[in-house]
Design an enzyme around this catalytic site. Structure first.
Site, PDB file in Angstrom:
ATOM      1  N   LYS A 208      -8.792   3.204   6.388  1.00  0.00           N
ATOM      2  CA  LYS A 208      -9.876   1.887   6.986  1.00  0.00           C
ATOM      3  C   LYS A 208     -10.429   3.096   8.727  1.00  0.00           C
ATOM      4  O   LYS A 208     -11.215   2.712   8.621  1.00  0.00           O
ATOM      5  CB  LYS A 208      -8.500   0.990   6.805  1.00  0.00           C
ATOM      6  CG  LYS A 208      -9.234  -0.117   7.967  1.00  0.00           C
ATOM      7  CD  LYS A 208      -8.475  -1.751   8.408  1.00  0.00           C
ATOM      8  CE  LYS A 208      -9.071  -2.592   9.848  1.00  0.00           C
ATOM      9  NZ  LYS A 208      -7.897  -3.500   9.668  1.00  0.00           N
ATOM     10  N   GLU A 214      -1.473  11.318   7.617  1.00  0.00           N
ATOM     11  CA  GLU A 214      -1.096  12.071   6.271  1.00  0.00           C
ATOM     12  C   GLU A 214      -1.779  12.233   5.670  1.00  0.00           C
ATOM     13  O   GLU A 214      -2.089  12.940   4.719  1.00  0.00           O
ATOM     14  CB  GLU A 214      -0.414  10.860   5.816  1.00  0.00           C
ATOM     15  CG  GLU A 214       1.356  10.746   6.280  1.00  0.00           C
ATOM     16  CD  GLU A 214       1.349   9.740   7.103  1.00  0.00           C
ATOM     17  OE1 GLU A 214       0.012   9.141   8.090  1.00  0.00           O
ATOM     18  OE2 GLU A 214       2.617   9.327   7.067  1.00  0.00           O
ATOM     19  N   GLY A 265      -5.845  -3.881   5.782  1.00  0.00           N
ATOM     20  CA  GLY A 265      -5.488  -2.872   5.142  1.00  0.00           C
ATOM     21  C   GLY A 265      -4.615  -3.139   3.678  1.00  0.00           C
ATOM     22  O   GLY A 265      -4.799  -2.423   2.278  1.00  0.00           O
ATOM     23  N   ARG A 266      -3.741  -3.967   4.069  1.00  0.00           N
ATOM     24  CA  ARG A 266      -2.927  -4.495   2.693  1.00  0.00           C
ATOM     25  C   ARG A 266      -3.921  -4.824   1.602  1.00  0.00           C
ATOM     26  O   ARG A 266      -3.380  -5.751   0.691  1.00  0.00           O
ATOM     27  CB  ARG A 266      -1.541  -4.985   2.579  1.00  0.00           C
ATOM     28  CG  ARG A 266      -1.901  -5.833   3.590  1.00  0.00           C
ATOM     29  CD  ARG A 266       0.302  -6.072   4.193  1.00  0.00           C
ATOM     30  NE  ARG A 266       0.409  -7.239   5.211  1.00  0.00           N
ATOM     31  CZ  ARG A 266      -0.528  -6.336   6.520  1.00  0.00           C
ATOM     32  NH1 ARG A 266      -0.539  -5.377   6.998  1.00  0.00           N
ATOM     33  NH2 ARG A 266       0.142  -7.888   7.529  1.00  0.00           N
ATOM     34  N   GLU A 351       5.332  -6.031   5.094  1.00  0.00           N
ATOM     35  CA  GLU A 351       4.166  -5.639   5.880  1.00  0.00           C
ATOM     36  C   GLU A 351       4.347  -6.689   6.710  1.00  0.00           C
ATOM     37  O   GLU A 351       3.964  -6.800   7.759  1.00  0.00           O
ATOM     38  CB  GLU A 351       2.762  -4.634   5.679  1.00  0.00           C
ATOM     39  CG  GLU A 351       2.582  -4.211   6.801  1.00  0.00           C
ATOM     40  CD  GLU A 351       1.809  -2.726   6.313  1.00  0.00           C
ATOM     41  OE1 GLU A 351       0.461  -2.749   6.593  1.00  0.00           O
ATOM     42  OE2 GLU A 351       2.526  -1.571   6.842  1.00  0.00           O
ATOM     43  N   HIS A 382      18.542  -1.408 -17.830  1.00  0.00           N
ATOM     44  CA  HIS A 382      19.179  -1.289 -18.329  1.00  0.00           C
ATOM     45  C   HIS A 382      19.571   0.527 -17.416  1.00  0.00           C
ATOM     46  O   HIS A 382      20.665   1.413 -17.446  1.00  0.00           O
ATOM     47  CB  HIS A 382      19.129   0.617 -19.020  1.00  0.00           C
ATOM     48  CG  HIS A 382      18.677  -0.468 -20.911  1.00  0.00           C
ATOM     49  ND1 HIS A 382      19.081  -0.523 -21.759  1.00  0.00           N
ATOM     50  CD2 HIS A 382      17.923  -0.719 -21.270  1.00  0.00           C
ATOM     51  CE1 HIS A 382      19.487  -1.282 -22.849  1.00  0.00           C
ATOM     52  NE2 HIS A 382      18.377  -2.095 -22.410  1.00  0.00           N
ATOM     53  N   LYS A 491       4.896   6.361  14.145  1.00  0.00           N
ATOM     54  CA  LYS A 491       4.291   7.515  13.951  1.00  0.00           C
ATOM     55  C   LYS A 491       3.807   7.774  15.864  1.00  0.00           C
ATOM     56  O   LYS A 491       3.597   8.779  15.843  1.00  0.00           O
ATOM     57  CB  LYS A 491       2.644   6.747  14.503  1.00  0.00           C
ATOM     58  CG  LYS A 491       2.619   5.517  13.193  1.00  0.00           C
ATOM     59  CD  LYS A 491       0.987   5.597  12.957  1.00  0.00           C
ATOM     60  CE  LYS A 491       1.095   4.383  11.378  1.00  0.00           C
ATOM     61  NZ  LYS A 491       0.111   3.752  11.612  1.00  0.00           N
TER      62      LYS A 491
END
Ligand code: F6P
Length: 522
Positions: A208, A214, A265-266, A351, A382, A491
């Site tokens: 965005k 990253e 963003g999400r 978030e 399990h 950050k």
């Protein structure tokens, strides 16, 4: 738009009184025995999704009070403000427009009352960008010389597309391998590159902001690899999905698909960030995906609160978090293609609603987002289901199941469905055993979300449902579910530490960080 924080309503006090008097002790097994209509009363049809809420610790009195709470908090007005394009993301001064991305082409901008100028102007941009992006996706699908598509992005620029591409694998074109690289850990990209050829790979740089460290680091390494392999045509082999087209151009990418700051963003896989999904399932499939989400939007916007599934789920979330004090929710998709759904929902919920102040900045006197976690069933059975059945803490479980399988292996799907029903039944019924070790308390709550078929439309509806239930709890909590300031501090500190790792400067660092830094440099 009038919004009242939940703890400042009369319904909140009434709910507390109700919880103390009877709500805390509700035994769902007895509630079933007392009400033969309980399944009908606490199940809900919504577009593409059927929900069984009946195994939850609620009764008619609880739900009536929760609905009062929603009304007194101004939930409907807040919801309508989002659909009308008002700037409900107050801390960033932005509209919240992901629902606009799903409005069908050529439809009136919105039928919500008082459509704002914002909706009127942005709707046209949404559709011209969507058309361009889908044309590009089709062109790429038809280009046999491209065999690999690598999406480089993180958070909302990774989790949604990755989750949906996996979920819709049964609809994916053959001949294109889809890859996702998110982590700045070079092991991730380095492991992929030896299997790629520059001339047959397209990199999608999804960000965005086009500043996320990253993504920028991975994008730079991908570009360096491409050039080192003799790649020349970056316009053909790189595309950027971003609101920051100038930064993408400056990076050397001329093929760009934009979106807008009013898309969180999400909440962005419905925008250009969804390009990997469109490449995998095609333009028509992507439009179905949007249409499924739109159907859920319309339902959320118009269904009465008491028959409105996102509302009922969001209210249940508040009931469990603030009254029962349950700290987490386990997501159990009984379909291996939905294996990234828990990770996707973690960002969506935590978030959005992991906030300790209300939208005016005042500290909250109650808890907000639960922890979300989970793995696909039957694998989770399990591993950690032991704790769900016999642990000291109650964890509401949200099962997701799909009625029809898209494989033909005999026996598997009935066995899978039998397991999801059995787990929900075991949580509810429990089992008496005087010896203790084999005793199951039961009365452990769960919800089952059931899809008929895992189609693009059904997935779109399922995810829009989750977005809106997060909206509902966040709305009642009085928080801004659409910012994420909590990710900023780490950050900033990482940038400082990166410099210190090179220089060895530990002045001003706490003892632990200084000690670890010295050890890493030794
Ligand atoms: O760090 C959190 C975050 O800002 C998320 O909200 C977002 O989805 C992610 O980073 C990626 O951001 P961008 O798409 O700008 O690279």
């Amino acid at each position: 738009m009038a919004r009242t924080r939940c703890d400042r309503t009369a319904a909140w006090a009434a709910l507390h009184a109700h919880f103390d008097a009877a709500g805390h002790a509700l035994d769902v097994r007895q509630a079933f025995a007392a009400d033969t209509q309980r399944f009908e009363r606490f199940s809900q049809e919504a577009p593409y999704v059927f929900a069984d809420l009946s195994k939850n610790r609620i009764d008619a009195a609880t739900e009536a009070l929760l609905l009062d709470l929603a009304r007194q908090c101004g939930l409907q007005e807040h919801r309508d403000a989002m659909f009308a394009g008002q700037k409900i993301n107050n801390t960033e001064g932005r509209e919240v427009g992901h629902v606009l991305l799903r409005n069908p082409p050529l439809a009136p901008a919105t039928s919500a009352p008082a459509a704002s100028e914002f909706i009127a102007t942005e709707q046209a941009k949404v559709h011209s960008t969507l058309d361009a992006m889908l044309a590009y996706a089709e062109q790429l699908r038809a280009d046999a010389s491209i065999t690999d598509v690598v999406n480089i992005g993180i958070g909302g620029s990774d989790l949604g597309p990755q989750m949906a591409v996996l979920a819709l694998d049964a609809f994916a074109t053959t001949g294109k391998r889809m890859h996702f690289v998110s982590n700045v850990d070079g092991h991730e990209l380095a492991a992929k590159l030896p299997h790629l050829r520059a001339q047959s790979t397209v990199f999608l740089i999804a960000s965005k902001t086009f500043t996320t460290i990253e993504t920028m680091t991975n994008a730079a390494s991908a570009k360096a690899w491409f050039l080192a392999q003799g790649g020349t045509d970056t316009a053909r082999h790189f595309a950027a999905l971003t609101t920051n087209v100038p930064a993408a151009n400056a990076f050397g990418i001329s093929t760009t698909f934009g979106f807008w700051d009013w898309v969180g963003g999400r909440y962005s896989m419905w925008s250009a960030i969804g390009l990997p999904i469109a490449i995998a399932i095609g333009a028509a499939g992507f439009r179905e995906f949007l249409a499924g989400a739109h159907a859920m939007d319309e339902y959320f916007r118009t269904a009465p609160l008491e028959r409105n599934l996102p509302v009922r789920l969001g209210l249940l979330d508040v009931w469990y978090r603030n009254f029962h004090g349950f700290t987490s929710r386990s997501i159990a998709p009984y379909h291996s293609a939905l294996r990234r759904v828990p990770a996707y929902l973690q960002q969506l919920e935590m978030e959005s609603n992991g906030k300790r102040v209300d939208s005016s900045g005042e500290a909250l006197p109650f808890d907000t987002s639960p922890v979300l976690w989970g793995e696909p069933g039957t694998n989770g059975q399990h591993a950690y289901f032991q704790m769900l059945h016999q642990g000291t803490e109650v964890v509401p479980v949200e099962f997701i199941a799909v009625k029809h399988a898209r494989h033909s292996l005999p026996g598997h799907h009935p066995m899978l469905l039998a397991n999801v029903l059995a787990q929900a039944q075991a949580l509810l019924q429990g089992k008496s055993d005087a010896g203790g070790h084999k005793h199951f308390t039961g009365n452990r709550p769960s919800t089952l979300l059931l899809l008929d078929d895992l189609t693009p439309a059904a997935l779109g509806a399922l995810i829009a449902l989750q977005e809106h239930r997060v909206f509902v709890s966040g709305s009642l909590w009085g928080i801004n579910s659409f910012d994420q300031w909590g990710v900023e501090l780490g950050k900033v500190l990482a940038k400082d530490i990166e410099v210190r790792l090179a220089s060895g400067d530990v002045i001003g660092l706490d003892g632990s960080t200084a000690g670890l830094l010295a050890r890493l440099r030794a």
